[in-house]
Write a protein that holds these residues in place. Structure first.
Motif, short mmCIF file in Angstrom:
data_model
loop_
_atom_site.label_atom_id
_atom_site.label_comp_id
_atom_site.label_asym_id
_atom_site.label_seq_id
_atom_site.Cartn_x
_atom_site.Cartn_y
_atom_site.Cartn_z
N SER A 88 0.81 -1.22 0.00
CA SER A 88 0.00 0.00 0.00
C SER A 88 0.84 1.27 0.00
O SER A 88 0.30 2.37 0.20
N TYR A 91 0.44 3.30 3.26
CA TYR A 91 -0.84 3.83 3.73
C TYR A 91 -1.56 2.87 4.67
O TYR A 91 -2.48 3.29 5.39
N LEU A 204 -5.87 -3.56 2.67
CA LEU A 204 -5.81 -2.61 1.56
C LEU A 204 -7.06 -1.73 1.51
O LEU A 204 -6.98 -0.57 1.09
N ALA A 207 -6.25 0.93 3.74
CA ALA A 207 -5.27 1.82 3.13
C ALA A 207 -5.92 2.78 2.14
O ALA A 207 -5.52 3.95 2.04
N VAL A 208 -6.92 2.30 1.39
CA VAL A 208 -7.62 3.17 0.43
C VAL A 208 -8.40 4.25 1.17
O VAL A 208 -8.48 5.40 0.71
N VAL A 215 -3.85 5.30 -3.71
CA VAL A 215 -3.63 3.94 -3.22
C VAL A 215 -4.45 2.95 -4.04
O VAL A 215 -3.97 1.86 -4.38
N ILE A 219 -2.84 -0.26 -6.05
CA ILE A 219 -3.28 -1.63 -5.84
C ILE A 219 -3.62 -2.29 -7.18
O ILE A 219 -3.31 -3.46 -7.43
#
Length: 249
Positions: A88, A91, A204, A207-208, A215, A219
């Protein structure tokens, strides 16, 4: 077969198709009630290790700086968090959470996959474990999964198709519980990542929320995941091939 288990601050739903004997057409006894009790015990044990709300958990002791904290299971999760942080671009960073290391953004998906493994071990040909929106799927065929609209609890914003895993993170139920480790503002109000393993999809998605479109696009470039995000003002952005259908953004 269906069961719900309340633990880890959420609800885990276990479901599996009935197993039918091909010769006599009768339902095969798989010990479902026993399986549910074993799953309940396993989730409780995982919570006792990783919860940041329990002062005696290994993670809480680690956050207090106790050097004696060490287990293979904790080491495994720490290693997986490092993988998610790298993928990520920093993040997803459980080391940047106030109070110290907090792997909550990965552990729920990791736990759901472990429970799915227990269900598969009974011989189930189709099974789903949903841990508060982190969904682990075992099926030979694709399954349609509706994504809740983050601004309207009684609506869907889209449908994705998968036979592996879907993870959704959002600010609509628990409020602003995500930290952006590299800035002040969050990049999304809700995010969904499609693809296995579920523990990575779970991390993830978090993270987004922190990093937004940057991000999400990363991905899409470095992994086999698909995904989407919705901003606080309702704008949806998706990676190609994510949505089977878009209902409303």
């Amino acid at each position: 077969m269906l069961a719900e288990i309340v633990t880890m601050g959420t609800v885990f739903t276990l479901s599996a198709a009935d197993q039918i004997d091909e010769e006599d057409g009768k339902q095969i006894e798989v010990g479902w009630e026993s399986l549910v009790e074993r799953a309940r015990a396993e989730l409780g044990r995982i919570d006792a290790v990783f919860s940041t709300y329990r002062s005696d958990s290994e993670v809480s002791r680690l956050r207090r700086g106790e050097r004696s904290v060490h287990s293979d299971e904790l080491d495994e999760v720490i290693a997986l968090c490092e993988v998610a942080r790298e993928l990520s671009d920093g993040y997803f960073n459980p080391w940047a959470v106030p109070g110290g290391f907090d792997p909550s953004g990965l552990v729920k998906g990791w736990a759901a996959e472990r429970i799915l493994g227990m269900v598969i071990a009974t011989g189930a040909t189709e099974a789903v474990v949903n841990g508060g929106g982190d969904i682990a799927i075992h099926s030979d065929t694709l399954i349609n999964v509706g994504i809740r609209h983050p601004h309207h609890a009684d609506r869907l914003c889209g449908v994705v198709q998968t036979n592996s895993a879907v993870a959704t993170s959002g600010l609509y139920e628990r409020g602003c519980h995500v930290v952006n480790p590299v800035g002040d503002e969050l990049g999304a109000f809700a995010a969904t990542i499609v693809g296995a393993p579920l523990y990575l999809a779970d991390a993830l998605a978090t993270a987004v929320i922190a990093g937004g479109v940057r991000v999400l696009e990363r991905i899409g470039q470095v992994g086999s995941f698909r995904g989407l995000l919705i901003t606080s003002d309702g704008i949806m952005q998706t990676l190609p091939g994510t949505l089977l259908s878009c209902i409303e953004a």
